[in-house]
Design a protein around this motif. Sequence first.
Motif: not given
Length: 557
Positions: A189-208
């Motif tokens: 999941v890629i975004t602009r560097r200026t928006l990185l402070n707005h990202v709370l978490v990025t992770r994988s869910y193997h149970s889905a």
Amino acid sequence: MLSWSANLGNFRQNLTQTGEISQRRDFRREGQELHERRLYGVGFAVRNSLLSTIESPSSGTLRVLSLRLTTSSGPANFLSVYAPTLCSTAEAKDQFYEELEAKIRQIPAKEHLFLLGDFNARVGADHDPWPRCIGHFGVGNINENGQRLLELCSFHELCLTNTFFATKLHHRVSWRHPRSRHWHQLDFVITRRTLLNHVLVTRSYHSANCDIDHSLVVRKVRLLPRRLYHSKQKPRPRINTFRINNPELREHFARAIDVALEGCPTGSATERWNHIRKAVFQTFGKRERKSADWFEPGVAELEPTIAAKRAALLPHKNDPSTKTLAALRAARSNTHRIARRCANNYWSSLCQDIQLFADMVNVWGMYESLKKAFGPSTIKTGPIKSAKGVLIKGRSKQMKRWAKHFQELYSRETTVSNTALERTHPLLTMGELDAPPTIEELRKEAVAGEMLGAETAPDMSGTVQFDGSCSEPFPIRNGVKQGCVLAPTLFGIFFSLLLSHAFGDSDDGIFIHTRSDGGLFNLARLQAKTKVRKVFIRELLFADDAALATHTEAGLQ
């Protein structure tokens, strides 16, 4: 909202078999037709409640699909991506990254951008060569596809959010190799560097369970709503009360108000006041802003240029290009040039008014013009604290604190130590001034005291005035009364001793020739060899001011 990039035929077939998901989602995909062989494809699954925020059309290719949403923080652009695998040809990889870069260039830099999908690239865990693109929590080693992806992100100031969060190791990977059974990080999941402070978490869910060999990658983001600017309402006009002091206007107002009352309507109170208010405004005028703005006198010339600038801004926002940018810059330059000229004309006119009032000795007009130039004066008050350093709130408590402070200050007995007296250098005594006063001199002093209304009461008291109110009187036990002739005399003696103690060893000063037997302005008498004194002058005292004298600039320093 979901984004997928996989074998679209199998994925779409499984989704349609689940009725609950198909009722809550709207699917937008880009892939082959049903009768063609489906190798890959991309798409979006959007909640039905968000369909009204999607801007159509949503265009894309088999590997890149774009979607634009309207949010409270501004437009948000999403790109669903499926990159060629590592074993694909170089021509396929070049074509994919050219399509992706073209899509990114079409999105304005001020809008939100999110790239979601399977990039089939391993970027590794080496943070130092790519500090703006990779965080400290990458996985594995970099490969050729990862090198291509990082070059694209570095050029467009993008970052891979998967590598910036210290999650568990199995929450950072999304695909396991079928033969080596090693986990890798391929979905980003890629975004602009200026928006990185707005990202709370990025992770994988193997149970889905999505019936694909890739795990579900979820990114949580909090976008702050864009600040809304509201136009300020025009205030009600107010009477210019500063012109009431003009006697001519007062006489004109008395006549105008009599005429207005004679023809006053007999309707409601509002109608009667509106009729009378016209006479008031016609006489005294409306109150202008305390700090006159140069924009108002030049509004007729500025409004067309501002409208032209806004007309040039709208096409550039809708379709950014070199042509629209050049037109916008030209409109801005023209607006700035006219604004500077209007401001210069306003200040030149105001300076001429000030000079005209000064030449006419019109102090009131000159003062009003100066207030327009400098704006309203600000009254600053510092915090009031108690003797223990506690901040005092409340006007009554602050008044008591001020009264107590001055009472302690003026009730304190002044004592002079013997050490200070011993260090004080005695001054020369002028015997001619020690003669007793004559009867005529005493009579003159008595008459002057009666004319001034001299008080003989020994007790003194004082009050503190704070914020329009006065405190209770308190006694003053030291000092002299205001206006007493002893005040400058005592201050001169004290200040002379202070300067003598500070500069007693200094040789800087001037020597003058003087005599005290009359004929002060007869310079020939100063050339005599007798009755002339040579006096060394270091300072000159007058009331509460002092001036140091010397022949050189270095001596003053």
